[in-house]
Design an enzyme around this catalytic site. Structure first.
Site, mmCIF file in Angstrom:
data_model
loop_
_atom_site.group_PDB
_atom_site.id
_atom_site.type_symbol
_atom_site.label_atom_id
_atom_site.label_comp_id
_atom_site.label_asym_id
_atom_site.label_seq_id
_atom_site.Cartn_x
_atom_site.Cartn_y
_atom_site.Cartn_z
ATOM 1 N N HIS A 37 0.779 -1.203 0.061
ATOM 2 C CA HIS A 37 -0.143 -0.108 0.009
ATOM 3 C C HIS A 37 1.012 1.143 -0.094
ATOM 4 C CE1 HIS A 37 -3.374 -2.522 0.584
ATOM 5 N NE2 HIS A 37 -3.012 -3.158 1.720
ATOM 6 N N ASP A 48 -5.022 -8.570 -3.040
ATOM 7 C CA ASP A 48 -5.178 -8.351 -1.675
ATOM 8 C C ASP A 48 -6.271 -8.785 -1.095
ATOM 9 O OD1 ASP A 48 -5.125 -7.086 0.845
ATOM 10 O OD2 ASP A 48 -5.106 -5.187 0.275
#
Ligand code: ZN
Length: 455
Positions: free
Chosen positions: A271, A322
């Protein structure tokens, strides 16, 4: 006896450019010859376009089972943190066989979308009551079984998780299946490394979950345990996480990490959404990879990664699915570029320069950065490499009359996944006509497991 497969394609995305009329020989799953400008020979399997399969650098496979289950509005402003509560409820129900069933479907879908390697950031270690299994690597073995059933290459990243918040806060009940001390974790890693030796092309890394979940001392011990293996960490995904880190340490998460760990090319910062300009520069010049997960980051309302300044400073990135709320390599890449366009009000932000294709830059960027992050440093179509390939369906109208990079632009920005035709993993065609060869069987097992888990 050697198992030989010969492919011939009109256009192939090679490491140094587009090869024309390329004949590729694959022996026992590895590429042994690549000859451009050659005529097809009798017995060659012919395709129009071949691309290298992409690495998916960040997955929590079990979350595929709750895709779409956290889209109902709660009483207050919904956020990552309310999603996490829903995830913790789901986590409580998953046994080893369930995990294999859910992960196998996720991996089938990854292969169908053009991913040929997955980085499994694996934190679901213990039994439902929080007690370790007889074999502490039981849940890792469940992941490996799913990789084997689907054929995808696995970089397994066992997660170290010890605390519920910055400063070593005690973990809470919802996290009981994730928690280790350092000694137990070292034993787990030993078991995982031994088991992975039997899975072709598998790599074992290590993943301190986040700065919330590890202390500085633990982080340093984990770096030693990793050696030269990949190290992945969630970081700066949420504004609240940045605020909590500032309050605890006086530093922002990325800033704190660089002050306390020797972050280098073995690292992947997953991220890294919320960074100052200075943090962006440090990360870009460190050689580490930014692990971007555009679909999940959009789904969770995380924010937008500062890709433009990061790339200008030479930063490397890869993409990950993810939460697996939707598994689609082309959509991850499209959304990565569209997030930048929407925030900067510009077009073709991630292209490599004037006259360069955005789609090709995205595919090559995700290949290089994703391969590095997963310990597969030479990912691509090259001699000596496993034949991890994707062919495109040039009968799709969005690919008609296109050449070279226009084909990838057509794939990412227009056709999407329906233009993915065949996928080979280590020379074995696991996807044909857009469908995984074991889809029906694996989907049925998933359906049975899901029904049981949701009772
Ligand atoms: Zn994650």
């Amino acid at each position: 006896m050697t198992d030989t497969l010969c492919l011939h394609a009109r256009e192939v995305l090679l490491p140094d450019g587009w090869g024309k009329q390329v004949r590729i020989v694959i022996e026992d799953g590895s590429i042994t010859s690549i000859v451009p400008q050659s005529l097809p020979q009798p017995g060659d399997e012919r395709h129009a376009v071949l691309l290298p399969g992409l690495p998916n650098l960040h997955s929590h496979a079990f979350q595929r089972g709750m895709a779409g289950f956290a889209e109902t509005r709660g009483p207050g402003a919904d956020s990552f943190w309310t999603w996490r509560e829903a995830m913790y409820r789901f986590v409580g129900r998953i046994g080893p066989d369930d995990l294999t069933a859910v992960a196998a479907l996720a991996y089938v879908e990854m292969l169908e979308s053009g991913f040929t390697r997955v980085g499994e950031f694996h934190y679901l270690h213990h039994d439902r009551d929080g007690q370790p299994f007889g074999d502490p690597a039981e849940m890792s073995l469940a992941i490996m079984a799913a990789a084997e059933a689907s054929g995808i290459a696995l970089t397994h990243l066992p997660v170290f998780y010890a605390h519920a918040g910055f400063g070593g806060l005690a973990p809470h009940e919802g996290q009981r299946r994730f928690i280790h001390g350092l000694d137990d974790f070292a034993r787990l890693l030993e078991g995982v490394r031994a088991a992975a030796a039997y899975l072709p092309d598998s790599i074992v890394g290590i993943a301190p979950h986040s700065l919330r979940a590890v202390t500085a001392d633990e982080l340093s011990a984990l770096s030693d345990l990793a050696g030269e293996a990949p190290i992945h960490i969630h970081i700066a995904e949420q504004v609240r996480e940045v605020e909590d880190c500032l309050q605890w340490s006086g530093a922002r998460p990325v800033e704190w990490l660089f002050e306390h760990a020797a972050v280098d090319r073995n690292w992947c910062l997953v991220h890294a959404t919320h960074m100052t300009e200075a943090e962006t520069m440090i990360l870009a010049t460190s050689g580490a990879v930014a692990g971007l997960c555009p679909i999940t980051e959009a789904n969770l309302g995380d924010g937008i990664f500062p890709a433009s300044s990061f790339l200008a400073a030479g930063g490397r990135y890869g993409i990950g699915s993810d939460s697996n709320v939707r598994i689609d390599a082309t959509e991850e890449l499209r959304l990565l570029e569209y997030g930048q366009r929407l925030s900067l009000r510009q077009r073709n932000v991630l292209a490599a320069g004037v006259g360069a294709s955005t789609g090709e830059a995205l595919w090559r960027g995700a290949l290089k950065g994703g391969g590095q992050a997963l310990g597969d440093h030479e990912a691509g179509i090259a001699i000596g490499r496993p034949a991890d390939l994707v062919s495109l369906d040039t009968e799709h109208p969005s690919l008609w009359e296109r050449r070279n990079a226009q084909l990838i632009d057509g794939l990412i920005f227009a056709a999407g996944q329906p233009a993915v035709d065949c996928v080979w993993r280590r020379g074995r065609k696991v996807v044909s006509g857009g469908r995984h060869i074991a889809r029906d069987r694996i989907a049925q097992i998933y359906r049975t497991a899901l029904a049981k888990m949701l009772i």
